[in-house]
Scaffold this active site. Structure first.
Site, PDB file in Angstrom:
ATOM      1  N   ARG A   4      -3.591 -23.047  11.422  1.00 24.61           N
ATOM      2  CA  ARG A   4      -3.421 -22.862   9.858  1.00 24.61           C
ATOM      3  C   ARG A   4      -4.469 -21.775   9.436  1.00 24.61           C
ATOM      4  NH1 ARG A   4      -5.372 -25.080   5.482  1.00 24.61           N
ATOM      5  NH2 ARG A   4      -3.868 -25.556   3.917  1.00 24.61           N
ATOM      6  N   LYS A  62     -13.718 -22.134   6.498  1.00 24.75           N
ATOM      7  CA  LYS A  62     -14.102 -23.415   6.045  1.00 24.75           C
ATOM      8  C   LYS A  62     -15.818 -23.144   6.177  1.00 24.75           C
ATOM      9  CE  LYS A  62     -10.500 -26.324   6.795  1.00 24.75           C
ATOM     10  NZ  LYS A  62      -9.601 -27.323   7.448  1.00 24.75           N
TER      11      LYS A  62
HETATM   12  C1  7PJ Z   1      -6.132 -28.516   6.549  1.00 23.03           C
HETATM   13  C2  7PJ Z   1      -5.156 -28.792   5.933  1.00 23.03           C
HETATM   14  C3  7PJ Z   1      -6.444 -28.482   7.877  1.00 23.03           C
HETATM   15  C4  7PJ Z   1      -4.190 -29.322   8.089  1.00 23.03           C
HETATM   16  C5  7PJ Z   1      -6.355 -28.080   4.474  1.00 23.03           C
HETATM   17  C6  7PJ Z   1      -8.375 -25.832   3.797  1.00 23.03           C
HETATM   18  C7  7PJ Z   1      -8.532 -27.100   3.109  1.00 23.03           C
HETATM   19  N1  7PJ Z   1      -3.928 -29.169   6.729  1.00 23.03           N
HETATM   20  N2  7PJ Z   1      -4.896 -28.599   4.591  1.00 23.03           N
HETATM   21  N3  7PJ Z   1      -5.274 -29.001   8.680  1.00 23.03           N
HETATM   22  N4  7PJ Z   1      -6.814 -27.937   5.624  1.00 23.03           N
HETATM   23  N5  7PJ Z   1      -3.168 -29.795   8.690  1.00 23.03           N
HETATM   24  O1  7PJ Z   1      -7.742 -24.952   3.761  1.00 23.03           O
HETATM   25  O2  7PJ Z   1      -9.624 -25.465   3.798  1.00 23.03           O
HETATM   26  O3  7PJ Z   1      -7.315 -28.452   8.670  1.00 23.03           O
HETATM   27  S1  7PJ Z   1      -6.758 -27.755   2.925  1.00 23.03           S
END
Ligand code: 7PJ
Length: 301
Positions: A265, A230
């Site tokens: 994640r 990020k």
């Molecule tokens: C996240 C997500 C996160 C959860 C994305 C990216 C943007 N779901 N989906 N937590 N980020 N739960 O991957 O940078 O931080 S999409």
């Protein structure tokens, strides 16, 4: 309620007990979008997404998160049909071929339902089930859900994120969403929370959340953290290119794990799994009790 749930099994938790700090699990990101910020366009076909998912499993992913709509800052929404067209073929193929659970990254009730029918076993909703019909659909499907905090909407959330106290406000939001989800009939043991790094938050906000992540780990449900590649990692490391943010992301995720995140994640599964292995090895090393500090007397005391 009887017996351990899916999340308990995933986390290796003895039913009825939640570990304070435990075996942190890795969720591998599989984007099936033409516009994802960090691997944009590379996996926009079902074949490529499937191959990527298989690679993440081989690298040690404990579960997979399949998403068909980008939620990166400024992203535009896609309609239900397009989102389904992207994710369903991938979920269908993976469901019968991988042992790890599959999570569907969506806010749309229709997509939740179709994805679970196709074999997904978990819902990851960056809007915390706030869309019309999402709460009831998730309750009806009976699968675990990730409730994430986001200020605003992806199209504008990074324009001017503002909080009086980001930690307190995100905490209050998550407490409220746990309550609302339980009221809608979602079992507490099926709830995971996530402060939503980068979703209507600048680097200072994200650092405050990471510094006080333990407070979210104490909500009584498992905590997920996602900082992978990020912008905050880019700002802290001076890396403009998301692909070059792997080391910074691993460092941030290791800190998150040490502060109680049970799910990470990530894009870079192999690197994260290695970091967790090194940290976990320390858990097996006996630690001597902290000894009383020797008293030092200075001559003129
Ligand atoms: C996240 C997500 C996160 C959860 C994305 C990216 C943007 N779901 N989906 N937590 N980020 N739960 O991957 O940078 O931080 S999409």
């Amino acid at each position: 309620m009887s017996g351990p749930g899916f999340i308990d099994q995933l986390l290796g938790v003895v039913f009825g007990q939640r570990p304070k700090a435990g075996p942190t699990r890795v969720m591998g990101i599989v984007n099936v979008t033409p516009d994802s910020f960090s691997d944009g366009g590379k996996y926009d076909s079902a074949d490529a997404a499937y191959a990527h998912a298989m690679r993440l499993v081989a690298e040690g992913a404990d579960l997979l998160d399949i998403g068909g709509e980008s939620t990166r800052p400024g992203a535009v929404e896609v309609d239900v049909e397009e989102e389904l067209r992207r994710v369903l073929p991938v979920i269908e193929r993976l469901a019968t071929r991988v042992a790890v659970p599959i999570s569907i990254d969506t806010s749309k009730p229709e997509v939740m339902r179709a994805a679970v029918d196709a074999g997904a076993g978990m819902i990851n909703d960056v809007r915390g089930l706030r869309r019309e019909g999402a709460l009831d659909t998730a309750a009806m499907l009976g699968v675990p859900v990730v409730l994430m905090h986001m200020q605003g909407e992806p199209c504008s959330m990074q324009e001017a994120p503002a909080y009086d106290d980001v930690v307190a406000e995100v905490h209050r939001f998550l407490v409220e969403r746990i309550f609302v989800a339980e009221m809608a009939g979602i079992a507490k043991r099926n709830i995971v929370v996530d402060p939503g790094f980068g979703f209507g938050k600048n680097t200072q906000h994200n650092l405050q959340l990471l510094a006080q992540l333990q407070r979210f780990a104490e909500l009584g449900v498992p905590l997920l953290a996602g900082l992978s590649r990020k912008k905050t990692i880019g700002e802290l490391t001076g890396r403009a290119e998301p692909r070059e943010r792997v080391f910074g992301s691993v460092a941030a995720h290791l800190v998150a794990a040490q502060r109680g995140a049970l799910l990470l994640r990530v894009h870079d599964v192999a690197a994260t799994v290695d970091a967790l292995k090194v940290w976990n090895a320390l858990a097996a090393v006996p630690m001597p009790r902290v000894q009383a500090k020797p008293e030092i007397r200075w001559p003129d005391d």
